[in-house]
Design a protein around this motif. Sequence first.
Motif, PDB file in Angstrom:
ATOM      1  N   PHE A  25       1.476  -1.474  -0.094  1.00 33.43           N
ATOM      2  CA  PHE A  25       0.089  -0.040   0.530  1.00 33.43           C
ATOM      3  C   PHE A  25       1.102   1.124   0.029  1.00 33.43           C
ATOM      4  N   GLY A  28       2.891   1.575  -3.488  1.00 31.76           N
ATOM      5  CA  GLY A  28       1.471   1.567  -4.593  1.00 31.76           C
ATOM      6  C   GLY A  28       1.590   3.792  -4.491  1.00 31.76           C
ATOM      7  N   ARG A  29       1.700   4.488  -2.774  1.00 26.74           N
ATOM      8  CA  ARG A  29       1.029   5.658  -2.500  1.00 26.74           C
ATOM      9  C   ARG A  29       1.985   6.137  -3.060  1.00 26.74           C
ATOM     10  N   SER A  32       2.399   6.044  -6.564  1.00 28.59           N
ATOM     11  CA  SER A  32       1.021   7.002  -6.791  1.00 28.59           C
ATOM     12  C   SER A  32       0.966   8.187  -7.839  1.00 28.59           C
ATOM     13  N   VAL A 107      -1.255  -4.895  -4.405  1.00 28.85           N
ATOM     14  CA  VAL A 107      -2.001  -3.770  -3.668  1.00 28.85           C
ATOM     15  C   VAL A 107      -1.009  -3.406  -4.285  1.00 28.85           C
ATOM     16  N   SER A 108       0.412  -2.787  -4.617  1.00 30.56           N
ATOM     17  CA  SER A 108       1.470  -1.425  -5.448  1.00 30.56           C
ATOM     18  C   SER A 108       0.740  -1.310  -6.862  1.00 30.56           C
ATOM     19  N   ALA A 111      -2.725   0.312  -6.554  1.00 36.51           N
ATOM     20  CA  ALA A 111      -2.528   1.115  -6.245  1.00 36.51           C
ATOM     21  C   ALA A 111      -1.285   2.316  -6.780  1.00 36.51           C
ATOM     22  N   GLY A 112      -0.158   2.192  -7.543  1.00 34.05           N
ATOM     23  CA  GLY A 112       0.272   2.681  -7.826  1.00 34.05           C
ATOM     24  C   GLY A 112       0.043   3.033  -9.864  1.00 34.05           C
ATOM     25  N   SER A 113      -0.793   2.414  -9.672  1.00 33.86           N
ATOM     26  CA  SER A 113      -1.297   2.325 -11.762  1.00 33.86           C
ATOM     27  C   SER A 113      -0.191   1.643 -11.935  1.00 33.86           C
TER      28      SER A 113
END
Length: 224
Positions: A25, A28-29, A32, A107-108, A111-113
Amino acid sequence: MAKKKVLLFSFLLFLGLLASAVGGFFTGRFISGMPEVDVRLNWWWKLSTLNFFLASLYVTEFLLPVKSLPIKNLAGPPRSRIEFLKHIALAKQTLLVCVLTLPALAVSIVAGSIPAILAISYLPAMVIVALIACTWGTVVDLSPTVRKIGWKRNLIYSVILLLFSATILIFTITIPKVSNFIWETVIGQAIFLSLFVGIGFLCILEDSYRSVRKDLAEMDDNSR
């Protein structure tokens, strides 16, 4: 006792999966907000490779420590590299690492497209990193020889990998099409990374096998 071990293993596995999801998470944040896909992908594979490495350490320290491996019950030195890998349960270790990193990857990527097709191309190199970390982490705990002169081996590995990189660089410079493919495409970079860490794994496997074989042979001689 066996039930307690199973419960402890399950609890530690759950903690590892939870930590993996949280790490994915934050990864990814972090990426992103980067506008370019190439930049996000570049940061993603580096952080994901780090996740594979950390998961490998977690497996070798907590889920499958040396004392629980078949090699501890081996009567003599391993007779081949395949037997050595079998007795340190490398396939099982690597499978656990992949299971632990799956939440982080999923998740990454979301969340990170990160385009999933591009992300998949880097997975072979990440798995090889897990093989390296699991092998080295196990052998450090198993072999007094490696613990004693491991830092010298790390220098040797670094030199070998630098020579490999220099060879590839010289080769690609002389052939522009190959250079463009390796350095300017995602697939080319993924192939280079896989070869790079693959050479590292072969070096560590050979050194680990010889070191463990030597130490176990000496222990066997001393016990007679």
